[in-house]
Enzyme design. Structure first.
Site, PDB file in Angstrom:
ATOM      1  N   ALA A   1     -56.171 -23.442  30.360  1.00 42.19           N
ATOM      2  CA  ALA A   1     -55.486 -24.695  30.596  1.00 42.19           C
ATOM      3  C   ALA A   1     -54.603 -24.558  31.629  1.00 42.19           C
ATOM      4  CB  ALA A   1     -55.472 -25.429  29.602  1.00 42.19           C
TER       5      ALA A   1
ATOM      6  N   ILE B   1     -47.041 -26.938  36.401  1.00 43.65           N
ATOM      7  CA  ILE B   1     -45.590 -27.004  35.638  1.00 43.65           C
ATOM      8  C   ILE B   1     -46.065 -26.540  34.021  1.00 43.65           C
ATOM      9  CG2 ILE B   1     -44.931 -29.061  36.847  1.00 43.65           C
ATOM     10  CD1 ILE B   1     -45.948 -30.918  34.375  1.00 43.65           C
ATOM     11  N   GLY B   2     -47.293 -26.197  33.635  1.00 40.83           N
ATOM     12  CA  GLY B   2     -47.569 -25.457  32.670  1.00 40.83           C
ATOM     13  C   GLY B   2     -48.669 -24.668  32.576  1.00 40.83           C
TER      14      GLY B   2
ATOM     15  N   ASP C   1     -50.782 -26.923  14.482  1.00 40.75           N
ATOM     16  CA  ASP C   1     -50.114 -26.074  15.347  1.00 40.75           C
ATOM     17  C   ASP C   1     -48.777 -26.309  15.664  1.00 40.75           C
ATOM     18  OD1 ASP C   1     -50.466 -23.737  16.841  1.00 40.75           O
ATOM     19  OD2 ASP C   1     -51.303 -24.611  18.511  1.00 40.75           O
TER      20      ASP C   1
ATOM     21  N   VAL D   1     -51.370 -27.293  33.375  1.00 40.42           N
ATOM     22  CA  VAL D   1     -50.907 -29.041  33.395  1.00 40.42           C
ATOM     23  C   VAL D   1     -50.029 -29.189  34.869  1.00 40.42           C
ATOM     24  CG1 VAL D   1     -49.464 -30.421  32.213  1.00 40.42           C
ATOM     25  CG2 VAL D   1     -50.469 -28.638  31.134  1.00 40.42           C
TER      26      VAL D   1
ATOM     27  N   LYS E   1     -53.677 -32.483  32.055  1.00 39.54           N
ATOM     28  CA  LYS E   1     -54.160 -31.145  31.326  1.00 39.54           C
ATOM     29  C   LYS E   1     -55.560 -30.695  31.744  1.00 39.54           C
ATOM     30  CE  LYS E   1     -54.821 -28.457  26.977  1.00 39.54           C
ATOM     31  NZ  LYS E   1     -54.472 -28.648  25.577  1.00 39.54           N
TER      32      LYS E   1
END
Length: 545
Positions: free
Chosen positions: A29, A23-24, A144, A31, A47
């Site tokens: 990395a 989904i990401g 960030d 997710v 993650k």
């Protein structure tokens, strides 16, 4: 890009089960959704960080990876932070289980170059400041804060995510300066961008993490209000930032002209060049604009009227087909700033590209957001409208509203809406439907990208399948920051004639810039886009011409 065969599989033994595709994802990395082994829920996010690639290409050592996990866990629970659940690792992977922000990206739902109304901007700014104030009270700076790291809950509340650059700036009364340059230039403070140069001259000099977060929060507020960042980087070589310096925070710029004097005063105080002169969080919370009445907040600062909030946000998403997307660009990029890579694939044969510009590594796992073969749009699967014709069904799809002359929430959503997520879908709105063929769509999309990025066509690419094709994009966006993703052209089955969903899936970059690119491409391909105001018959005729 790393091919599937070159990647180590995810850990076999996990204390949960994976329940979704990716989904990401980012440079090192991804997710995924997960659930407990012995029950169907609750669903949470995990993650997965590829440790070797994070070290070699993300310049993150084991200490930094450990710090992300420990600080996220240390922060505990807060209404506007993605909550940490647990973590683990094997030889290759580190994983972090956390709260699932099912509302998706906040800034995917904000119109680029438009922004949101002042009430909505105020709502999310107050939630952002609440989260940052809580972090700072625990001695943690995020470093960030940017749209990529701001998500939504199903109820529509803001959630700060990704603590990979977080730092413990105060412990047992001792304060610590930071010395590394990090973050995204449009959102970070000038002392961070110039830090490496200064530190080489004076080893005792650095920057204070909390003051950097205050600057970033101001830029986020600016983007909420106008749909664009004030500059590409906080350096004098940036024309807009240089003008900001010369005008003492009152630049003669059309973006700043959209803002009230009260908001400009707040932004200027939060974005003072000298960090120690910036407004503190306490001062921000006492500012008249911050303390103004908001119809979406109750007396205790909790979100209320989520359906009205979602409706206002949803109906502000509109693409103007009368604008010239090429002439309206604020800056043009040279041809070598972008790489359009045609990936010719079928369902059974995935293909990847090993070329990696700017030393950026991107994984090609299952890409989020596109339909699985045989899936139909949500509206088409809804029993409430199953008797409608196909053009009526597609017109009820939420994502189609943005292509209408008068955007509206589909009736099928308003009838039973009780929460934020009942109005605004969690999936990205950077998609459209078309009744053109795969080849026609591929040609139209590539022509549009070539016009936007001033590329020359080699005329050599071909479509490998009638079911699915994709175009990979890796570029520098309008603010000279890396942006990458895929455009999937996917056949919809169960429809008379040919129908496709075209899905723009961001892998890396600012969601506001990704939305801006999507709008430009869509306007250039406007004849191919299904619009609720048009009939399928007209579109079908155009597809065979």
């Amino acid at each position: 890009m790393i091919a599937h065969s070159q990647l180590a599989p995810l850990p076999n033994e996990l204390p949960f089960r994976i329940v979704s595709k990716t989904i990401g994802q980012g440079a090192y990395a991804c997710v995924k959704k997960a659930a407990p082994l012995d029950s169907p829920g609750p669903v949470f996010a995990v993650k997965f960080i590829h440790k070797d690639y994070a070290t070699r290409h993300g310049r993150l050592n084991k200490k930094q990876l450990d710090l992300e996990t420990s600080l996220h866990e240390y922060l505990g629970a807060h209404a506007n932070l993605v909550q940490f659940f647990s973590s683990g690792e094997d030889y290759t992977w580190r994983w972090i289980a956390m709260e699932l922000a099912e509302g998706g990206d906040l800034f995917d739902k904000i119109e680029s170059d438009v922004g949101v109304g002042e009430d909505i901007a105020h709502l999310y700014f107050t939630q952002l400041i609440s989260a940052v104030a809580y972090m700072h009270s625990k001695g943690v700076g995020h470093r960030d804060i940017k749209p990529e790291n701001i998500l939504l809950s199903t109820g529509g509340s803001l959630k700060i995510a990704d603590f990979g650059l977080a730092v413990l700036f105060e412990y047992k009364g001792q304060k610590k300066l930071c010395s590394s340059s990090c973050g995204s230039p449009p959102y970070t403070a000038p002392e961070v961008v110039t830090c490496d140069h200064r530190v080489k001259k004076r080893l005792d000099q650095g920057y204070f993490g909390p003051l950097v977060d205050i600057w970033s929060c101001a830029v986020v507020l600016f983007v909420l209000l106008v749909g664009n960042t004030p500059w590409d980087e906080p350096l004098e070589r940036s024309y807009e930032f240089s003008e900001y310096l010369k005008a003492s925070g009152r630049p003669d710029d059309e973006l700043w002209d959209k803002l009230s004097d009260e908001i400009v005063q707040l932004l200027r105080a939060m974005m003072r060049i000298e960090p120690t002169e910036r407004m503190t969080l306490e001062d921000i919370q006492r500012h008249p604009w911050f303390r103004r009445q908001n119809p979406y907040l109750d007396s205790n600062g909790r979100l209320e009227h989520p359906v009205q909030l979602a409706t206002q946000m949803f109906e502000s998403m509109r693409i103007d087909f009368s604008k010239d997307p090429v002439l309206s660009q604020r800056s043009q990029r040279s041809g070598d700033a972008m790489d359009i890579d045609e990936i010719q694939s079928s369902r059974q044969n995935d293909s990847t590209d090993s070329r990696t510009p700017n030393n950026e590594i991107m994984f090609d796992w299952e890409t989020r957001g596109h339909l699985s073969n045989g899936d139909l749009p949500a509206a088409a699967n809804s029993a409430a409208i199953s008797q409608l014709s196909w053009d009526e069904q597609l017109a009820e799809e939420p994502l189609c509203s943005q292509f209408s002359s008068t955007p509206r929430v589909p009736l099928t959503r308003t009838q039973f809406a009780r929460q934020f997520h009942d109005i605004i879908p969690s999936q990205s709105l950077t998609r459209f439907f078309s009744f053109w063929s795969t080849e026609q769509l591929r040609n139209a999309l590539q022509d549009a990208l070539q016009k936007i990025f001033l590329l020359k066509s080699d005329g050599s690419s071909q479509v490998g399948s009638d079911e699915v094709a994709s175009i990979r994009i890796r570029a520098m966006d309008g603010r000279n920051c890396p942006i990458s993703g895929d455009i999937f052209i996917e056949r919809l089955f169960g429809v008379e004639g040919q129908a496709h969903e075209v899905n723009f899936v961001k892998i890396k970059g600012d969601p506001v810039e990704w939305r801006r690119l999507f709008k430009k491409v869509v306007v250039l391909c406007k004849d191919a886009v299904f619009k609720p105001d048009q009939s399928i018959a007209l579109l079908s005729q155009s597809s065979v011409l």
